[in-house]
Design a protein around this motif. Structure first.
Motif, PDB file in Angstrom:
ATOM      1  N   ASN A  26      20.755  -6.297 -20.482  1.00  0.00           N
ATOM      2  CA  ASN A  26      21.004  -6.294 -19.036  1.00  0.00           C
ATOM      3  C   ASN A  26      21.068  -7.717 -18.495  1.00  0.00           C
ATOM      4  OD1 ASN A  26      18.249  -6.744 -19.425  1.00  0.00           O
ATOM      5  ND2 ASN A  26      17.676  -5.764 -17.494  1.00  0.00           N
ATOM      6  N   LYS A  63      21.950 -10.822 -16.433  1.00  0.00           N
ATOM      7  CA  LYS A  63      22.317 -10.961 -15.031  1.00  0.00           C
ATOM      8  C   LYS A  63      22.854 -12.359 -14.753  1.00  0.00           C
ATOM      9  CE  LYS A  63      18.954  -7.510 -13.462  1.00  0.00           C
ATOM     10  NZ  LYS A  63      17.865  -7.183 -12.509  1.00  0.00           N
ATOM     11  N   SER A  70       8.812  -6.889  -9.156  1.00  0.00           N
ATOM     12  CA  SER A  70       9.644  -5.695  -9.329  1.00  0.00           C
ATOM     13  C   SER A  70       9.967  -5.515 -10.798  1.00  0.00           C
ATOM     14  CB  SER A  70      10.941  -5.814  -8.516  1.00  0.00           C
ATOM     15  OG  SER A  70      11.809  -4.735  -8.798  1.00  0.00           O
ATOM     16  N   SER A  98      12.344  -4.000 -11.927  1.00  0.00           N
ATOM     17  CA  SER A  98      13.794  -4.081 -12.118  1.00  0.00           C
ATOM     18  C   SER A  98      14.229  -5.485 -12.541  1.00  0.00           C
ATOM     19  CB  SER A  98      14.521  -3.683 -10.825  1.00  0.00           C
ATOM     20  OG  SER A  98      14.213  -4.587  -9.772  1.00  0.00           O
ATOM     21  N   ASP A  99      13.321  -6.476 -12.421  1.00  0.00           N
ATOM     22  CA  ASP A  99      13.638  -7.832 -12.861  1.00  0.00           C
ATOM     23  C   ASP A  99      13.551  -7.985 -14.378  1.00  0.00           C
ATOM     24  OD1 ASP A  99      14.057  -8.835 -10.289  1.00  0.00           O
ATOM     25  OD2 ASP A  99      11.917  -9.240 -10.003  1.00  0.00           O
TER      26      ASP A  99
END
Length: 333
Positions: free
Chosen positions: A247, A249, A217, A219-220
């Protein structure tokens, strides 16, 4: 291992080679479950014979400080059949430099990697994994930490970084000469992105350690931005960066100030270089003040540049000493 590089055009070169590897794996009950399963299946010291092949094309105007041109490289490695492990992995890198003016350069770097197995092997060797994060990939994150993790080890509060058999890296840099600095120094701003995908560890419904493949993905991807200094040093090209993850996480490990391991050697030479520069620059300036030695002005100017480089080394060393504590990062950045 043995490898050869063979040029066949002005810009193109092919690489052929081979190697025999015996990798000793020391896995125990606290190791990630995938490591334990790998040892149980292929032994603690699997042997492989690998063929390596590559191709590169380089049209850059300068290999150390390019301002225009393209560099491409494709590498492949195949574990030959009949040995303990049968695998393959490939990487492709693409760099493009765009001159925006006489002094400003826009640089793009992208890299992808892919690995898999074939034949009787059904587990990609974890010691062949790709790792993302840190200098050369996504700055601002600790080296090799952007990818699948295993947090099932109860003896260790930190999750193990496993790396992955798929990888994407990309960066965009805007470079310019350092104002008032030596020609070997450039400042830059950057934007990085990247991640590695593979098998992550988890605790299954029965309470036992297990692992599963991550879904690919975009989004990772992790992103970071920042500024830095590029220096063509006697040890080769070096980059020092101050990065800010965009970003971050949960579970990510950040590291704002980063530099290559080669800087350790620079720091060892820092004090003698500083002292020599003091003496030589002072003598040259005294001689230059005498009109009988006008040719020494260029020599003094050259030593001025060397002195500036040493000053920057000292400043970076001091900055690292001050900022290496996470508490200081939290307070000041």
């Amino acid at each position: 291992s043995l490898a050869f590089g063979i040029p066949f055009t002005e810009n193109d070169r092919v690489f052929l080679g081979g190697k025999i590897e015996s990798t000793k794996v020391d896995a125990n009950s606290n190791s990630p479950q995938r490591y334990q399963d790998y040892v149980n299946r292929y032994g603690a010291d699997p042997v492989s014979v690998a063929a390596t092949v590559g191709w590169s094309r380089d049209s850059r105007d300068n290999s150390l400080a390019p301002t225009r041109g393209v560099y491409q490289r494709l590498n492949g490695e195949v574990g030959l059949p009949g040995m303990d492990i049968e695998y393959y992995k490939f990487t492709y890198q693409y760099q493009h430099y765009f001159p925006l003016s006489r002094t400003w350069t826009l640089a793009f770097n992208g890299e992808v990697g892919y690995g898999d197995v074939y034949g009787q092997t059904d587990m990609f060797p974890f010691f062949k994994n790709f790792y993302v994060g840190g200098i050369g990939s996504v700055r601002g994150f600790e080296s090799g930490t952007l990818g699948p993790k295993d947090s099932t080890n109860k003896m260790n509060d930190d999750a193990d970084n496993l790396g992955g058999d798929r990888m994407v890296n990309a960066s965009l840099e805007l470079l310019a000469p350092l104002p008032g600095g030596a020609p070997t120094l450039r400042i830059f701003g950057f934007l990085d992105a990247g991640y590695a995908w593979g098998y992550e560890g988890f605790v299954n419904a029965s309470g036992h350690a297990d692992y599963r493949r991550q879904e690919f993905s975009m989004s990772d991807l992790r992103y970071s931005t920042g500024i830095g200094v590029a220096w063509i040093s006697p040890l080769g090209p070096l980059k020092f960066s101050l990065a800010f993850p965009l970003n971050e996480k949960e579970g990510d490990k950040t590291q704002r100030f980063q530099f290559p391991a080669d800087l350790c050697a620079v720091r060892l030479l820092e004090e003698p270089l500083m002292q020599c520069s003091h003496v030589v620059v002072h003598v040259c300036r005294l001689l230059c003040s005498n009109t009988q030695y006008p040719n020494l002005r260029g020599i003094a100017s050259g030593f001025d540049h060397s002195y500036q480089i040493v000053i920057i080394c000292r400043g970076l060393s001091l900055l690292y000493t001050v900022l290496k504590s996470p508490r200081v990062f939290d307070l000041q950045l």
